[in-house]
Design a protein around this motif. Structure first.
Motif, PDB file in Angstrom:
ATOM      1  N   PRO A  97       0.501  -1.826   0.435  1.00 34.90           N
ATOM      2  CA  PRO A  97       0.285  -0.382   0.439  1.00 34.90           C
ATOM      3  C   PRO A  97       0.712   1.399  -0.415  1.00 34.90           C
ATOM      4  CG  PRO A  97      -0.875  -1.922   1.618  1.00 34.90           C
ATOM      5  CD  PRO A  97       0.486  -1.625   0.906  1.00 34.90           C
ATOM      6  N   TYR A  98       0.513   2.038  -1.032  1.00 34.65           N
ATOM      7  CA  TYR A  98       1.781   3.582  -1.211  1.00 34.65           C
ATOM      8  C   TYR A  98       1.109   4.995  -0.781  1.00 34.65           C
ATOM      9  CZ  TYR A  98       6.404   4.436  -2.818  1.00 34.65           C
ATOM     10  OH  TYR A  98       7.128   4.787  -2.722  1.00 34.65           O
ATOM     11  N   SER A  99      -0.534   4.347  -0.346  1.00 33.42           N
ATOM     12  CA  SER A  99      -1.121   5.816  -0.253  1.00 33.42           C
ATOM     13  C   SER A  99      -2.359   6.098   0.503  1.00 33.42           C
ATOM     14  CB  SER A  99      -1.612   6.481  -1.398  1.00 33.42           C
ATOM     15  OG  SER A  99      -2.837   6.022  -1.441  1.00 33.42           O
ATOM     16  N   THR A 100      -2.456   6.696   1.404  1.00 37.15           N
ATOM     17  CA  THR A 100      -3.700   6.212   2.590  1.00 37.15           C
ATOM     18  C   THR A 100      -5.049   5.771   2.415  1.00 37.15           C
ATOM     19  OG1 THR A 100      -2.809   8.887   3.261  1.00 37.15           O
ATOM     20  CG2 THR A 100      -4.731   8.222   4.121  1.00 37.15           C
ATOM     21  N   SER A 101      -4.743   6.067   0.503  1.00 33.24           N
ATOM     22  CA  SER A 101      -6.384   5.593   0.178  1.00 33.24           C
ATOM     23  C   SER A 101      -6.616   3.979   0.022  1.00 33.24           C
ATOM     24  CB  SER A 101      -7.009   6.231  -0.487  1.00 33.24           C
ATOM     25  OG  SER A 101      -5.686   5.620  -2.087  1.00 33.24           O
ATOM     26  N   ASN A 102      -5.407   3.846  -0.115  1.00 33.23           N
ATOM     27  CA  ASN A 102      -4.608   2.331  -0.205  1.00 33.23           C
ATOM     28  C   ASN A 102      -4.729   1.492   0.834  1.00 33.23           C
ATOM     29  OD1 ASN A 102      -1.501   2.603  -2.594  1.00 33.23           O
ATOM     30  ND2 ASN A 102      -3.682   2.020  -2.897  1.00 33.23           N
ATOM     31  N   TYR A 103      -4.091   2.006   1.949  1.00 34.40           N
ATOM     32  CA  TYR A 103      -4.156   1.598   3.156  1.00 34.40           C
ATOM     33  C   TYR A 103      -5.470   2.249   3.801  1.00 34.40           C
ATOM     34  CZ  TYR A 103       0.274   0.974   4.273  1.00 34.40           C
ATOM     35  OH  TYR A 103       1.489   0.901   4.485  1.00 34.40           O
ATOM     36  N   ARG A 104      -6.277   2.709   3.286  1.00 30.87           N
ATOM     37  CA  ARG A 104      -8.008   2.474   3.845  1.00 30.87           C
ATOM     38  C   ARG A 104      -8.488   1.306   3.282  1.00 30.87           C
ATOM     39  NH1 ARG A 104      -9.056   9.343   3.958  1.00 30.87           N
ATOM     40  NH2 ARG A 104      -8.074   9.724   6.230  1.00 30.87           N
ATOM     41  N   GLU A 105      -8.649   1.148   1.833  1.00 30.98           N
ATOM     42  CA  GLU A 105      -9.533   0.033   1.205  1.00 30.98           C
ATOM     43  C   GLU A 105      -8.951  -0.873   2.317  1.00 30.98           C
ATOM     44  OE1 GLU A 105     -11.024   0.303  -0.340  1.00 30.98           O
ATOM     45  OE2 GLU A 105     -11.236   2.524  -1.169  1.00 30.98           O
ATOM     46  N   LEU A 106      -7.404  -1.918   2.319  1.00 33.83           N
ATOM     47  CA  LEU A 106      -6.685  -3.306   2.679  1.00 33.83           C
ATOM     48  C   LEU A 106      -7.508  -3.314   4.456  1.00 33.83           C
ATOM     49  CD1 LEU A 106      -5.307  -4.636   1.650  1.00 33.83           C
ATOM     50  CD2 LEU A 106      -3.263  -4.151   2.231  1.00 33.83           C
ATOM     51  N   PHE A 107      -7.546  -2.043   4.736  1.00 35.26           N
ATOM     52  CA  PHE A 107      -7.775  -1.735   6.290  1.00 35.26           C
ATOM     53  C   PHE A 107      -9.482  -2.327   6.283  1.00 35.26           C
ATOM     54  CE2 PHE A 107      -4.473   1.216   8.184  1.00 35.26           C
ATOM     55  CZ  PHE A 107      -3.098   0.139   8.568  1.00 35.26           C
ATOM     56  N   THR A 160       0.826  10.839   5.965  1.00 34.70           N
ATOM     57  CA  THR A 160       1.135  11.034   5.203  1.00 34.70           C
ATOM     58  C   THR A 160       2.320   9.740   4.569  1.00 34.70           C
ATOM     59  OG1 THR A 160       2.131  12.083   6.939  1.00 34.70           O
ATOM     60  CG2 THR A 160       1.165  12.977   6.315  1.00 34.70           C
ATOM     61  N   ALA A 161       3.635  10.582   3.527  1.00 33.89           N
ATOM     62  CA  ALA A 161       4.098   9.312   3.427  1.00 33.89           C
ATOM     63  C   ALA A 161       4.988   9.227   4.233  1.00 33.89           C
ATOM     64  CB  ALA A 161       4.840  10.640   2.501  1.00 33.89           C
ATOM     65  N   ALA A 162       4.996  10.827   4.760  1.00 34.08           N
ATOM     66  CA  ALA A 162       7.089  10.716   5.776  1.00 34.08           C
ATOM     67  C   ALA A 162       6.107   9.881   7.181  1.00 34.08           C
ATOM     68  CB  ALA A 162       6.964  12.170   6.861  1.00 34.08           C
ATOM     69  N   SER A 163       4.407   9.839   7.843  1.00 36.60           N
ATOM     70  CA  SER A 163       4.399   9.243   8.445  1.00 36.60           C
ATOM     71  C   SER A 163       4.088   7.711   8.343  1.00 36.60           C
ATOM     72  CB  SER A 163       3.099   9.438   9.100  1.00 36.60           C
ATOM     73  OG  SER A 163       1.915   9.355   8.256  1.00 36.60           O
ATOM     74  N   ARG A 164       4.287   7.130   7.083  1.00 33.39           N
ATOM     75  CA  ARG A 164       4.080   6.205   6.615  1.00 33.39           C
ATOM     76  C   ARG A 164       5.357   5.585   7.075  1.00 33.39           C
ATOM     77  NH1 ARG A 164      -0.252   8.074   2.829  1.00 33.39           N
ATOM     78  NH2 ARG A 164       1.539   8.943   1.088  1.00 33.39           N
ATOM     79  N   ALA A 165       6.627   5.979   6.064  1.00 35.13           N
ATOM     80  CA  ALA A 165       7.480   5.327   6.206  1.00 35.13           C
ATOM     81  C   ALA A 165       8.157   5.416   7.755  1.00 35.13           C
ATOM     82  CB  ALA A 165       8.823   6.455   5.830  1.00 35.13           C
ATOM     83  N   ALA A 166       7.909   6.051   8.457  1.00 31.95           N
ATOM     84  CA  ALA A 166       8.292   6.511   9.383  1.00 31.95           C
ATOM     85  C   ALA A 166       8.125   4.602  10.176  1.00 31.95           C
ATOM     86  CB  ALA A 166       8.105   7.197  10.307  1.00 31.95           C
TER      87      ALA A 166
END
Length: 409
Positions: free
Chosen positions: A263-273, A289-295
């Motif tokens: 999952p590479y975006s907020t919407s990707n994660y939301r659909e999967l969750f 955010t991209a930074a929070s997902r990487a961290a």
């Protein structure tokens, strides 16, 4: 040949419509790095003449093959080349080599500097017979470094470049990538450097010496992302891109196999969750955010892993395609090899062709020549430079050997 790769197979091996048609490359390299680079130059249309020592090259016996001097590796690595066997340690062999070099636009070697000096085949020696030559020296270490003449193989370079350490950041112990990554990255760098030098020669008429050190090529390759927070001065953090070295970054098990899901975006994660019943995570700040997902990559990988484990691979592939989530099954080497196109070799029989990793619309890549047997083109190439095949036998060296054996008997 039917193939999804659109590789042209002309009937005349001397015919080339490739981008490097008219360029002659003298390949004085061995094992993988140099031959991989010259394979690509040959695929692009160059007339590649590989010069092999009287002793058999390693790539010809890397694993089993249908005939003694053509391993499965060599069947692809040596394609689009002519092969000459020369003993350059004796005067006649060296003279023959220089005669061929005088007709060559490019010379590629992975011999170490002192070996080239002993053989009198340095850049200056080659330039004496071909002033505008592009000569590429590709070896383990930079020639101006203390290690300049040290031997180097893939494992040594993976260790020296920091690549093996990236595995330690992930698992606690350094390890090697299970592929000859140093040889092949360096080979790709050799091709790029040679093409740049040929463009310069086209513009100015000047040849030049090109140097590619395996350790510099692989270090540059490794540090693209792993330099990371250590690149600013002063450093923000230690090197090592955290998402990439996270132990949780791995293929995930499904109910019937394995796959990669990223999952590479907020919407990707939301659909999967949402599909996984994790509605409590839809507004989780870790995916904001991209930074929070990487961290927070390690935590997020673990959540995704648990969700993916509840369905089949085919279910998730269809789901991810529908929601534009990057994903794919883990394919086996067996499956990938099985899909390769099958072509015929005149003496080795049928084999699977590894297609070139590029396509050119106006100058298509062609399989003009199958991998040659040892010395298959010795007479042909020597005739082109006005010599007879007897110079290839290492007559001076053989005479010395016979004399030495007679003296010792």
């Amino acid at each position: 040949m039917t193939s999804p790769y659109h590789l042209c197979v002309p009937s005349d091996p001397h015919t080339s419509s490739g981008a490097l048609s008219g360029i002659r490359v003298l390949d004085f390299s061995s094992v993988v790095m140099g031959p991989y680079a010259t394979q690509m130059l040959g695929d692009l249309g160059a007339d590649v003449i590989s010069v092999e020592a009287p002793t058999i090259d390693t790539n010809r016996v890397m694993g089993p093959g249908p005939v003694d001097d053509l391993s499965g590796v060599a069947l692809n690595l040596l394609r689009n080349k002519r092969n000459v066997v020369l003993d350059v340690r004796d005067a006649a062999g060296r003279e023959a080599f220089l005669r061929i070099a005088a007709t060559s636009d490019v010379v590629v070697t992975n011999l170490r500097p002192k070996s080239l000096e002993r053989l009198h085949l340095t850049y200056d020696d080659i330039r004496d017979v071909r002033p505008d030559v592009v000569m590429c020296q590709a070896q383990g270490w930079p020639t101006d470094s203390p290690e300049g003449d040290r031997p180097a193989y893939d494992d040594v370079i993976q260790a020296a470049s920091g690549l093996a350490h990236t595995v330690q950041l992930r698992s606690g112990a350094p390890d090697f990538a299970p592929t000859l990554v140093a040889d092949k990255v360096a080979g790709l760098t050799v091709v790029s450097a040679i093409l740049a030098a040929l463009v310069h020669r086209e513009r100015t008429g000047e040849g030049q010496l090109v140097e590619v050190a395996m350790v510099e090529a692989l270090t540059s390759f490794t540090l693209v992302e792993h330099g990371s927070a250590a690149i600013p001065v002063p450093p923000i953090d230690r090197p090592g891109y955290r998402r990439i070295v996270a132990p949780q970054r791995r293929p995930f098990a499904t109910t019937d196999g394995w796959m990669a899901v990223l999952p590479y975006s907020t919407s990707n994660y939301r659909e999967l969750f949402r599909e996984g019943g994790r509605h409590d995570l839809l507004d989780d700040p870790r995916i904001a955010t991209a930074a929070s997902r990487a961290a927070n990559a390690p935590d997020l990988y673990e959540i995704v892993e648990r969700i993916v484990a509840t369905r089949s691979t085919s279910f998730w592939i269809e789901f991810c395609e529908r929601h534009d989530i990057p994903a794919g099954p883990v394919r086996t080497l067996d499956e990938i090899v099985e899909e390769l196109p099958v072509v015929d070799h005149p003496t080795a029989g049928r084999y699977r062709l590894i297609p070139p990793p590029m396509r050119l619309s106006r100058t298509p890549i062609a399989l003009r020549r199958p991998a040659p047997r040892r010395g298959e083109h010795t007479a042909e190439v020597l005739a082109e430079v006005g010599l007879t095949p007897d110079v290839a036998s290492g007559a001076d060296a053989q005479a010395r050997d016979r004399s030495s054996r007679a003296a010792g008997s």
